[in-house]
Motif scaffolding. Sequence first.
Motif, PDB file in Angstrom:
ATOM      1  N   MET A   1       0.843  -1.182   0.000  1.00  0.00           N
ATOM      2  CA  MET A   1       0.000   0.000   0.000  1.00  0.00           C
ATOM      3  C   MET A   1       0.887   1.244   0.000  1.00  0.00           C
ATOM      4  N   GLU A   2       0.815   2.017  -1.022  1.00  0.00           N
ATOM      5  CA  GLU A   2       1.651   3.213  -1.146  1.00  0.00           C
ATOM      6  C   GLU A   2       1.064   4.353  -0.326  1.00  0.00           C
ATOM      7  N   ARG A   3       1.929   4.997   0.436  1.00  0.00           N
ATOM      8  CA  ARG A   3       1.529   6.156   1.239  1.00  0.00           C
ATOM      9  C   ARG A   3       2.271   7.369   0.718  1.00  0.00           C
ATOM     10  N   PHE A  20       7.810   2.859   5.488  1.00  0.00           N
ATOM     11  CA  PHE A  20       7.748   3.651   4.258  1.00  0.00           C
ATOM     12  C   PHE A  20       8.539   2.969   3.143  1.00  0.00           C
ATOM     13  N   LEU A  21       9.729   2.447   3.488  1.00  0.00           N
ATOM     14  CA  LEU A  21      10.542   1.741   2.490  1.00  0.00           C
ATOM     15  C   LEU A  21       9.817   0.520   1.939  1.00  0.00           C
ATOM     16  N   VAL A  22       9.191  -0.249   2.809  1.00  0.00           N
ATOM     17  CA  VAL A  22       8.467  -1.448   2.385  1.00  0.00           C
ATOM     18  C   VAL A  22       7.264  -1.071   1.520  1.00  0.00           C
ATOM     19  N   ASP A  23       6.492  -0.099   1.975  1.00  0.00           N
ATOM     20  CA  ASP A  23       5.267   0.284   1.267  1.00  0.00           C
ATOM     21  C   ASP A  23       5.535   0.938  -0.080  1.00  0.00           C
ATOM     22  N   ASN A  24       6.575   1.747  -0.161  1.00  0.00           N
ATOM     23  CA  ASN A  24       6.817   2.559  -1.358  1.00  0.00           C
ATOM     24  C   ASN A  24       8.013   2.125  -2.189  1.00  0.00           C
ATOM     25  N   GLU A  25       8.826   1.224  -1.645  1.00  0.00           N
ATOM     26  CA  GLU A  25      10.026   0.724  -2.327  1.00  0.00           C
ATOM     27  C   GLU A  25      10.963   1.846  -2.771  1.00  0.00           C
ATOM     28  N   LEU A  49       7.374  11.898   6.611  1.00  0.00           N
ATOM     29  CA  LEU A  49       8.105  11.152   5.599  1.00  0.00           C
ATOM     30  C   LEU A  49       7.278  11.201   4.339  1.00  0.00           C
ATOM     31  N   LYS A  50       7.869  11.744   3.285  1.00  0.00           N
ATOM     32  CA  LYS A  50       7.130  11.971   2.042  1.00  0.00           C
ATOM     33  C   LYS A  50       7.852  11.325   0.883  1.00  0.00           C
ATOM     34  N   SER A  51       7.070  11.024  -0.164  1.00  0.00           N
ATOM     35  CA  SER A  51       7.669  10.574  -1.407  1.00  0.00           C
ATOM     36  C   SER A  51       8.411  11.736  -2.025  1.00  0.00           C
ATOM     37  N   ARG A  52       9.513  11.428  -2.635  1.00  0.00           N
ATOM     38  CA  ARG A  52      10.294  12.502  -3.276  1.00  0.00           C
ATOM     39  C   ARG A  52       9.489  13.106  -4.432  1.00  0.00           C
ATOM     40  N   PRO A  53       9.596  14.423  -4.571  1.00  0.00           N
ATOM     41  CA  PRO A  53       8.848  15.111  -5.658  1.00  0.00           C
ATOM     42  C   PRO A  53       9.353  14.710  -7.029  1.00  0.00           C
TER      43      PRO A  53
END
Length: 53
Positions: A1-3, A20-25, A49-53
């Motif tokens: 599940m991506e957050r 976050f690493l597991v969910d978003n790789e 903790l956010k995904s990089r833009p």
Amino acid sequence: MERETTYCCDHHVDIAFDDFLVDNETFPYLVNITGHKCTYCNKEASYALKSRP
């Protein structure tokens, strides 16, 4: 599940980072924040903790 964003307090930053690493790789972008609650314990969050833009 991506957050897109995970909020965490000082106590839960390690587990939040791992999840976050597991969910978003991918590695998160860590930002100091105020005004949000920790995803894990509902205390005041210190980081987002956010995904990089």
